[in-house]
Write a protein that holds these residues in place. Structure first.
Motif, PDB file in Angstrom:
ATOM      1  N   GLN A  35      -4.167   3.978  -9.242  1.00 24.05           N
ATOM      2  CA  GLN A  35      -5.221   4.182  -8.248  1.00 24.05           C
ATOM      3  C   GLN A  35      -6.015   2.902  -8.020  1.00 24.05           C
ATOM      4  O   GLN A  35      -6.416   2.602  -6.889  1.00 24.05           O
ATOM      5  CB  GLN A  35      -6.137   5.326  -8.684  1.00 24.05           C
ATOM      6  CG  GLN A  35      -5.420   6.666  -8.687  1.00 24.05           C
ATOM      7  CD  GLN A  35      -6.179   7.738  -9.439  1.00 24.05           C
ATOM      8  OE1 GLN A  35      -7.245   7.498  -9.992  1.00 24.05           O
ATOM      9  NE2 GLN A  35      -5.618   8.935  -9.469  1.00 24.05           N
ATOM     10  N   VAL A  45      -4.102   0.779  -5.591  1.00 22.93           N
ATOM     11  CA  VAL A  45      -4.323   1.189  -4.197  1.00 22.93           C
ATOM     12  C   VAL A  45      -5.610   0.556  -3.681  1.00 22.93           C
ATOM     13  O   VAL A  45      -5.649  -0.039  -2.595  1.00 22.93           O
ATOM     14  CB  VAL A  45      -4.373   2.732  -4.056  1.00 22.93           C
ATOM     15  CG1 VAL A  45      -4.839   3.142  -2.661  1.00 22.93           C
ATOM     16  CG2 VAL A  45      -3.012   3.348  -4.371  1.00 22.93           C
ATOM     17  N   ALA A  87       0.442   6.576  -6.968  1.00 22.86           N
ATOM     18  CA  ALA A  87      -1.009   6.697  -7.212  1.00 22.86           C
ATOM     19  C   ALA A  87      -1.351   7.827  -8.168  1.00 22.86           C
ATOM     20  O   ALA A  87      -2.327   7.738  -8.914  1.00 22.86           O
ATOM     21  CB  ALA A  87      -1.759   6.866  -5.895  1.00 22.86           C
ATOM     22  N   GLN A 145     -12.614   2.320   2.206  1.00 22.46           N
ATOM     23  CA  GLN A 145     -11.564   3.101   1.543  1.00 22.46           C
ATOM     24  C   GLN A 145     -11.296   2.583   0.128  1.00 22.46           C
ATOM     25  O   GLN A 145     -10.910   3.339  -0.760  1.00 22.46           O
ATOM     26  CB  GLN A 145     -10.259   3.022   2.347  1.00 22.46           C
ATOM     27  CG  GLN A 145     -10.278   3.788   3.651  1.00 22.46           C
ATOM     28  CD  GLN A 145      -8.977   3.572   4.387  1.00 22.46           C
ATOM     29  OE1 GLN A 145      -7.919   3.993   3.905  1.00 22.46           O
ATOM     30  NE2 GLN A 145      -9.031   2.913   5.532  1.00 22.46           N
ATOM     31  N   LEU A 194       0.833  -1.207   0.000  1.00 21.91           N
ATOM     32  CA  LEU A 194       0.000   0.000   0.000  1.00 21.91           C
ATOM     33  C   LEU A 194       0.867   1.256   0.000  1.00 21.91           C
ATOM     34  O   LEU A 194       0.587   2.201  -0.743  1.00 21.91           O
ATOM     35  CB  LEU A 194      -0.940  -0.011   1.208  1.00 21.91           C
ATOM     36  CG  LEU A 194      -1.930   1.140   1.292  1.00 21.91           C
ATOM     37  CD1 LEU A 194      -2.847   1.176   0.079  1.00 21.91           C
ATOM     38  CD2 LEU A 194      -2.748   1.027   2.583  1.00 21.91           C
ATOM     39  N   ARG A 253       2.242   1.616  -3.469  1.00 19.08           N
ATOM     40  CA  ARG A 253       1.188   1.999  -4.413  1.00 19.08           C
ATOM     41  C   ARG A 253       0.781   3.455  -4.212  1.00 19.08           C
ATOM     42  O   ARG A 253       0.475   4.143  -5.189  1.00 19.08           O
ATOM     43  CB  ARG A 253      -0.003   1.058  -4.297  1.00 19.08           C
ATOM     44  CG  ARG A 253       0.340  -0.296  -4.892  1.00 19.08           C
ATOM     45  CD  ARG A 253      -0.825  -1.201  -5.029  1.00 19.08           C
ATOM     46  NE  ARG A 253      -0.421  -2.310  -5.903  1.00 19.08           N
ATOM     47  CZ  ARG A 253      -1.196  -3.299  -6.240  1.00 19.08           C
ATOM     48  NH1 ARG A 253      -2.436  -3.347  -5.813  1.00 19.08           N
ATOM     49  NH2 ARG A 253      -0.761  -4.257  -7.020  1.00 19.08           N
ATOM     50  N   ASN A 254       0.773   3.910  -2.984  1.00 18.34           N
ATOM     51  CA  ASN A 254       0.457   5.313  -2.730  1.00 18.34           C
ATOM     52  C   ASN A 254       1.516   6.239  -3.320  1.00 18.34           C
ATOM     53  O   ASN A 254       1.204   7.354  -3.734  1.00 18.34           O
ATOM     54  CB  ASN A 254       0.272   5.568  -1.236  1.00 18.34           C
ATOM     55  CG  ASN A 254      -1.100   5.167  -0.757  1.00 18.34           C
ATOM     56  OD1 ASN A 254      -2.085   5.278  -1.476  1.00 18.34           O
ATOM     57  ND2 ASN A 254      -1.170   4.684   0.470  1.00 18.34           N
ATOM     58  N   GLU A 255       2.767   5.781  -3.377  1.00 15.35           N
ATOM     59  CA  GLU A 255       3.850   6.582  -3.967  1.00 15.35           C
ATOM     60  C   GLU A 255       3.591   6.898  -5.436  1.00 15.35           C
ATOM     61  O   GLU A 255       3.996   7.949  -5.916  1.00 15.35           O
ATOM     62  CB  GLU A 255       5.191   5.845  -3.872  1.00 15.35           C
ATOM     63  CG  GLU A 255       5.848   5.869  -2.526  1.00 15.35           C
ATOM     64  CD  GLU A 255       7.192   5.136  -2.553  1.00 15.35           C
ATOM     65  OE1 GLU A 255       7.918   5.234  -3.566  1.00 15.35           O
ATOM     66  OE2 GLU A 255       7.489   4.469  -1.557  1.00 15.35           O
TER      67      GLU A 255
END
Length: 145
Positions: free
Chosen positions: A114, A117, A107, A143, A100, A103-105
């Motif tokens: 996205q 995520v 996104a 989420q 996560l 993946r946020n890095e």
């Protein structure tokens, strides 16, 4: 299918052993062998080995790039799934939280990132259900939407 998988694993192993040959493509091939082992053959220990080799190769790549980060996130996501299938919930959570974060890095790079995520948030929610932590599961699943 089994013979082809053994051939792929041998190619990955020998390629990863060559000096300087630890490439993104080799890591992805190892990851895909792990996913195939888990999903098509229910060989979770073999899947874990292939995914851990993929992770080792990816962590050995010097230069950071969005492609490397995406590959790392996907490998960690799949490793987290395999750990969940094996009942190794602590290891599953560690791998999924790392996935996560990766993946946020990336996104902001587009819809596919996205979706990654959301997929990992969903997988964390499923893990929480397995651990009977329904409030936490609901939070992750909301989420993911």
């Amino acid at each position: 299918a089994g013979n082809m998988l053994e051939h792929v694993k041998a190619v990955v192993f020998h390629t990863s052993e060559l000096n300087g040959a630890s490439t993104l493509e080799t890591a992805i091939l190892s990851r895909e062998a792990g996913v195939f082992s888990a999903m098509a053959l229910n060989r979770f220990n073999e899947a874990q080995c292939s995914l851990e080799l993929s992770l080792k190769i990816l962590e050995g790549i010097d230069r950071a790039s969005a492609a490397r980060t995406r590959a790392l996130a996907t490998t960690l996501h799949e490793l987290g799934r395999v750990f969940r299938y094996q009942g190794k919930f602590r290891k599953s959570e560690e791998a999924l939280r790392r996935a996560l974060a990766s993946r946020n890095e990336v996104a902001a790079t587009g819809p596919a990132a996205q979706q990654g995520v959301a997929a990992t948030l969903h997988e964390l929610g499923v893990l929480e259900i397995k651990k009977h932590r329904l409030d936490s599961a609901e939070s992750f699943l909301r989420q993911a939407l």
